[in-house]
Design an enzyme around this catalytic site. Structure first.
Site, PDB file in Angstrom:
ATOM      1  N   LYS A   1       6.195   4.599  -9.521  1.00 19.70           N
ATOM      2  CA  LYS A   1       7.345   4.742  -8.613  1.00 19.70           C
ATOM      3  C   LYS A   1       8.303   3.555  -8.730  1.00 19.70           C
ATOM      4  O   LYS A   1       9.510   3.730  -8.900  1.00 19.70           O
ATOM      5  CB  LYS A   1       6.874   4.864  -7.145  1.00 19.70           C
ATOM      6  CG  LYS A   1       5.977   6.061  -6.878  1.00 19.70           C
ATOM      7  CD  LYS A   1       5.582   6.158  -5.413  1.00 19.70           C
ATOM      8  CE  LYS A   1       4.762   4.989  -4.900  1.00 19.70           C
ATOM      9  NZ  LYS A   1       3.463   4.797  -5.572  1.00 19.70           N
TER      10      LYS A   1
ATOM     11  N   ARG B   1       4.539   8.182   3.593  1.00 20.80           N
ATOM     12  CA  ARG B   1       3.184   8.187   3.058  1.00 20.80           C
ATOM     13  C   ARG B   1       2.230   8.987   3.936  1.00 20.80           C
ATOM     14  O   ARG B   1       1.047   9.076   3.618  1.00 20.80           O
ATOM     15  CB  ARG B   1       2.664   6.756   2.995  1.00 20.80           C
ATOM     16  CG  ARG B   1       2.806   6.098   1.626  1.00 20.80           C
ATOM     17  CD  ARG B   1       2.382   4.653   1.788  1.00 20.80           C
ATOM     18  NE  ARG B   1       1.722   4.129   0.632  1.00 20.80           N
ATOM     19  CZ  ARG B   1       2.335   3.385  -0.302  1.00 20.80           C
ATOM     20  NH1 ARG B   1       3.617   3.142  -0.221  1.00 20.80           N
ATOM     21  NH2 ARG B   1       1.658   2.902  -1.313  1.00 20.80           N
TER      22      ARG B   1
ATOM     23  N   ARG C   1      -1.853  -4.233 -13.514  1.00 17.36           N
ATOM     24  CA  ARG C   1      -0.468  -4.501 -13.119  1.00 17.36           C
ATOM     25  C   ARG C   1      -0.272  -5.982 -12.819  1.00 17.36           C
ATOM     26  O   ARG C   1      -1.106  -6.629 -12.206  1.00 17.36           O
ATOM     27  CB  ARG C   1      -0.103  -3.690 -11.882  1.00 17.36           C
ATOM     28  CG  ARG C   1       1.246  -4.113 -11.277  1.00 17.36           C
ATOM     29  CD  ARG C   1       1.816  -3.075 -10.380  1.00 17.36           C
ATOM     30  NE  ARG C   1       1.026  -2.849  -9.190  1.00 17.36           N
ATOM     31  CZ  ARG C   1       1.302  -1.912  -8.275  1.00 17.36           C
ATOM     32  NH1 ARG C   1       2.362  -1.136  -8.428  1.00 17.36           N
ATOM     33  NH2 ARG C   1       0.527  -1.756  -7.232  1.00 17.36           N
TER      34      ARG C   1
ATOM     35  N   ARG D   1      -0.959  -8.948  -7.782  1.00 19.60           N
ATOM     36  CA  ARG D   1      -0.932  -8.735  -6.332  1.00 19.60           C
ATOM     37  C   ARG D   1      -2.356  -8.780  -5.794  1.00 19.60           C
ATOM     38  O   ARG D   1      -3.268  -8.243  -6.405  1.00 19.60           O
ATOM     39  CB  ARG D   1      -0.323  -7.359  -6.032  1.00 19.60           C
ATOM     40  CG  ARG D   1       1.181  -7.386  -5.866  1.00 19.60           C
ATOM     41  CD  ARG D   1       1.800  -6.014  -5.850  1.00 19.60           C
ATOM     42  NE  ARG D   1       1.159  -5.044  -4.960  1.00 19.60           N
ATOM     43  CZ  ARG D   1       1.618  -3.822  -4.755  1.00 19.60           C
ATOM     44  NH1 ARG D   1       2.730  -3.420  -5.367  1.00 19.60           N
ATOM     45  NH2 ARG D   1       1.011  -3.000  -3.949  1.00 19.60           N
TER      46      ARG D   1
ATOM     47  N   ARG E   1      -7.184   2.119  -1.512  1.00 23.56           N
ATOM     48  CA  ARG E   1      -5.804   2.638  -1.563  1.00 23.56           C
ATOM     49  C   ARG E   1      -5.762   4.041  -2.159  1.00 23.56           C
ATOM     50  O   ARG E   1      -4.990   4.887  -1.703  1.00 23.56           O
ATOM     51  CB  ARG E   1      -4.919   1.684  -2.355  1.00 23.56           C
ATOM     52  CG  ARG E   1      -4.623   0.405  -1.569  1.00 23.56           C
ATOM     53  CD  ARG E   1      -4.117  -0.697  -2.462  1.00 23.56           C
ATOM     54  NE  ARG E   1      -2.842  -0.379  -3.064  1.00 23.56           N
ATOM     55  CZ  ARG E   1      -2.422  -0.904  -4.207  1.00 23.56           C
ATOM     56  NH1 ARG E   1      -3.169  -1.754  -4.865  1.00 23.56           N
ATOM     57  NH2 ARG E   1      -1.248  -0.573  -4.678  1.00 23.56           N
TER      58      ARG E   1
HETATM   59  P1  ADP Z   1       3.841   2.267  -8.235  1.00 22.53           P
HETATM   60  O1  ADP Z   1       5.131   1.645  -7.741  1.00 22.53           O
HETATM   61  O2  ADP Z   1       3.871   3.749  -8.192  1.00 22.53           O
HETATM   62  O3  ADP Z   1       2.645   1.697  -7.565  1.00 22.53           O
HETATM   63  P2  ADP Z   1       4.396   0.789 -10.733  1.00 22.53           P
HETATM   64  O4  ADP Z   1       5.754   1.244 -11.113  1.00 22.53           O
HETATM   65  O5  ADP Z   1       4.271  -0.573 -10.180  1.00 22.53           O
HETATM   66  O6  ADP Z   1       3.696   1.887  -9.775  1.00 22.53           O
HETATM   67  O7  ADP Z   1       3.448   0.924 -12.017  1.00 22.53           O
HETATM   68  C1  ADP Z   1       2.059   0.574 -11.966  1.00 22.53           C
HETATM   69  C2  ADP Z   1       1.633  -0.048 -13.307  1.00 22.53           C
HETATM   70  O8  ADP Z   1       1.674   0.936 -14.347  1.00 22.53           O
HETATM   71  C3  ADP Z   1       2.528  -1.191 -13.779  1.00 22.53           C
HETATM   72  O9  ADP Z   1       1.719  -2.135 -14.440  1.00 22.53           O
HETATM   73  C4  ADP Z   1       3.506  -0.513 -14.742  1.00 22.53           C
HETATM   74  O10 ADP Z   1       3.980  -1.418 -15.724  1.00 22.53           O
HETATM   75  C5  ADP Z   1       2.628   0.585 -15.351  1.00 22.53           C
HETATM   76  N1  ADP Z   1       3.367   1.827 -15.668  1.00 22.53           N
HETATM   77  C6  ADP Z   1       4.345   2.422 -14.937  1.00 22.53           C
HETATM   78  N2  ADP Z   1       4.758   3.577 -15.511  1.00 22.53           N
HETATM   79  C7  ADP Z   1       4.001   3.740 -16.627  1.00 22.53           C
HETATM   80  C8  ADP Z   1       3.938   4.757 -17.662  1.00 22.53           C
HETATM   81  N3  ADP Z   1       4.738   5.842 -17.628  1.00 22.53           N
HETATM   82  N4  ADP Z   1       3.042   4.589 -18.657  1.00 22.53           N
HETATM   83  C9  ADP Z   1       2.224   3.499 -18.681  1.00 22.53           C
HETATM   84  N5  ADP Z   1       2.232   2.515 -17.764  1.00 22.53           N
HETATM   85  C10 ADP Z   1       3.105   2.624 -16.739  1.00 22.53           C
HETATM   86  P1  ADP Z   2       1.899   0.915  -4.347  1.00 25.40           P
HETATM   87  O1  ADP Z   2       3.127   1.584  -4.807  1.00 25.40           O
HETATM   88  O2  ADP Z   2       1.237   0.104  -5.390  1.00 25.40           O
HETATM   89  O3  ADP Z   2       0.962   1.796  -3.596  1.00 25.40           O
HETATM   90  P2  ADP Z   2       3.465  -0.386  -2.267  1.00 25.40           P
HETATM   91  O4  ADP Z   2       4.097  -1.628  -2.748  1.00 25.40           O
HETATM   92  O5  ADP Z   2       4.308   0.821  -2.112  1.00 25.40           O
HETATM   93  O6  ADP Z   2       2.227  -0.135  -3.240  1.00 25.40           O
HETATM   94  O7  ADP Z   2       2.727  -0.641  -0.889  1.00 25.40           O
HETATM   95  C1  ADP Z   2       1.809  -1.710  -0.720  1.00 25.40           C
HETATM   96  C2  ADP Z   2       1.097  -1.562   0.616  1.00 25.40           C
HETATM   97  O8  ADP Z   2       2.061  -1.654   1.687  1.00 25.40           O
HETATM   98  C3  ADP Z   2       0.384  -0.230   0.829  1.00 25.40           C
HETATM   99  O9  ADP Z   2      -0.933  -0.217   0.284  1.00 25.40           O
HETATM  100  C4  ADP Z   2       0.383  -0.136   2.356  1.00 25.40           C
HETATM  101  O10 ADP Z   2      -0.629  -0.956   2.918  1.00 25.40           O
HETATM  102  C5  ADP Z   2       1.733  -0.751   2.735  1.00 25.40           C
HETATM  103  N1  ADP Z   2       2.770   0.291   2.825  1.00 25.40           N
HETATM  104  C6  ADP Z   2       3.832   0.473   1.993  1.00 25.40           C
HETATM  105  N2  ADP Z   2       4.562   1.541   2.353  1.00 25.40           N
HETATM  106  C7  ADP Z   2       3.947   2.069   3.445  1.00 25.40           C
HETATM  107  C8  ADP Z   2       4.178   3.207   4.283  1.00 25.40           C
HETATM  108  N3  ADP Z   2       5.213   4.036   4.065  1.00 25.40           N
HETATM  109  N4  ADP Z   2       3.322   3.429   5.303  1.00 25.40           N
HETATM  110  C9  ADP Z   2       2.282   2.610   5.548  1.00 25.40           C
HETATM  111  N5  ADP Z   2       1.986   1.549   4.798  1.00 25.40           N
HETATM  112  C10 ADP Z   2       2.801   1.266   3.749  1.00 25.40           C
END
Ligand code: ADP
Ligand code: ADP
Ligand code: ZN
Length: 205
Positions: free
Chosen positions: A13, A88, A122, A152, A163
């Site tokens: 995302k 979420r 990541r 992180r 998660r």
């Molecule tokens: P999210 O915001 O949904 O948690 P991220 O964009 O931070 O996910 O991506 C999670 C991890 O996967 C990061 O290390 C990122 O570089 C990697 N990643 C994201 N998209 C892809 C993809 N299409 N193929 C392989 N790795 C990816």
């Molecule tokens: P990722 O994309 O890797 O799941 P985020 O950066 O979006 O992580 O979120 C990190 C953490 O922040 C989540 O695991 C949750 O604890 C909190 N968080 C983020 N967005 C929300 C939401 N919409 N509702 C509740 N908790 C949230």
């Protein structure tokens, strides 16, 4: 353009959001980024949120909804926005429907087995939030801003497990929620980063 990015933790995302926001000139609103900024600055919100985030749990709906409600009232959201990581839960989606007219919900679909590898590998820039992965990032400095690239706390294996559990139980039902309302498009998040982006752009045409 009122957009939502839906997907499990690690689906990509944040990675896609940066590019979508630039191409369509909408602000990228990540609730996770908002929490991390508040944690860094040790605000009351940050201190409260940290106790949930560290356990891999969701921050309570009332807290998140208030933040998003306020953020969507800013001037820069007049012509649209891109929400990343919100809603979420069904309760958050219902609250959002009272605040704004949701346009398109982009669901990034990735096999659950793949997510553990993505999340534990990541690395993120501590200053600008840019995402990297150990499979293709070997330095220690962000190529965008020169900031320090770190892991992180909540990307450690134990927290990732909760998660992903939380995702399946509380967030995945949103796919059906938006499908029923005719707002959902799904893209294959197992493709490469540029391929996912191309598919999203094609869906938004
Ligand atoms: P999210 O915001 O949904 O948690 P991220 O964009 O931070 O996910 O991506 C999670 C991890 O996967 C990061 O290390 C990122 O570089 C990697 N990643 C994201 N998209 C892809 C993809 N299409 N193929 C392989 N790795 C990816
Ligand atoms: P990722 O994309 O890797 O799941 P985020 O950066 O979006 O992580 O979120 C990190 C953490 O922040 C989540 O695991 C949750 O604890 C909190 N968080 C983020 N967005 C929300 C939401 N919409 N509702 C509740 N908790 C949230
Ligand atoms: Zn950076």
């Amino acid at each position: 353009m009122n957009l939502i990015l839906l997907g499990a933790p690690g689906a990509g995302k944040g990675t896609q959001a940066v590019q979508i926001a630039e191409k369509y000139s909408v602000p990228h609103i990540s609730t996770g980024d908002i929490f991390r900024k508040n944690i860094k600055e040790q605000t009351p919100l940050g201190i409260k949120a940290k106790s949930y985030i560290d356990r891999g749990q969701l921050v309570p709906d009332e807290v998140v909804v208030e933040i998003v409600k306020d953020r969507l009232s800013w001037e820069d959201c007049k012509n649209g926005y891109l929400l990343d990581g919100f809603p979420r839960t069904i309760a958050q989606a219902e609250a959002l429907d009272k605040i704004t007219e949701v346009g398109t919900v982009i669901n990034i679909a990735v096999d659950l087995q793949k997510l553990m590898q993505r999340l534990t590998g990541r690395r993120v820039c501590a200053d600008c939030g840019e995402s990297y992965h150990i499979s293709s990032f070997f330095g220690s400095k962000c190529s965008k801003c020169g900031g320090k690239v770190i892991q992180r706390d909540d990307d450690k294996e134990e927290t990732v497990k909760s998660r992903l559990d939380v995702y399946v139980k509380q967030t995945a039902p949103l796919i059906e929620y938006y499908e029923k309302r005719g707002k959902l498009v799904s893209v294959d998040g197992m493709q490469s980063i540029p391929e996912v982006f191309a598919q999203i752009c094609a869906e938004l045409k």
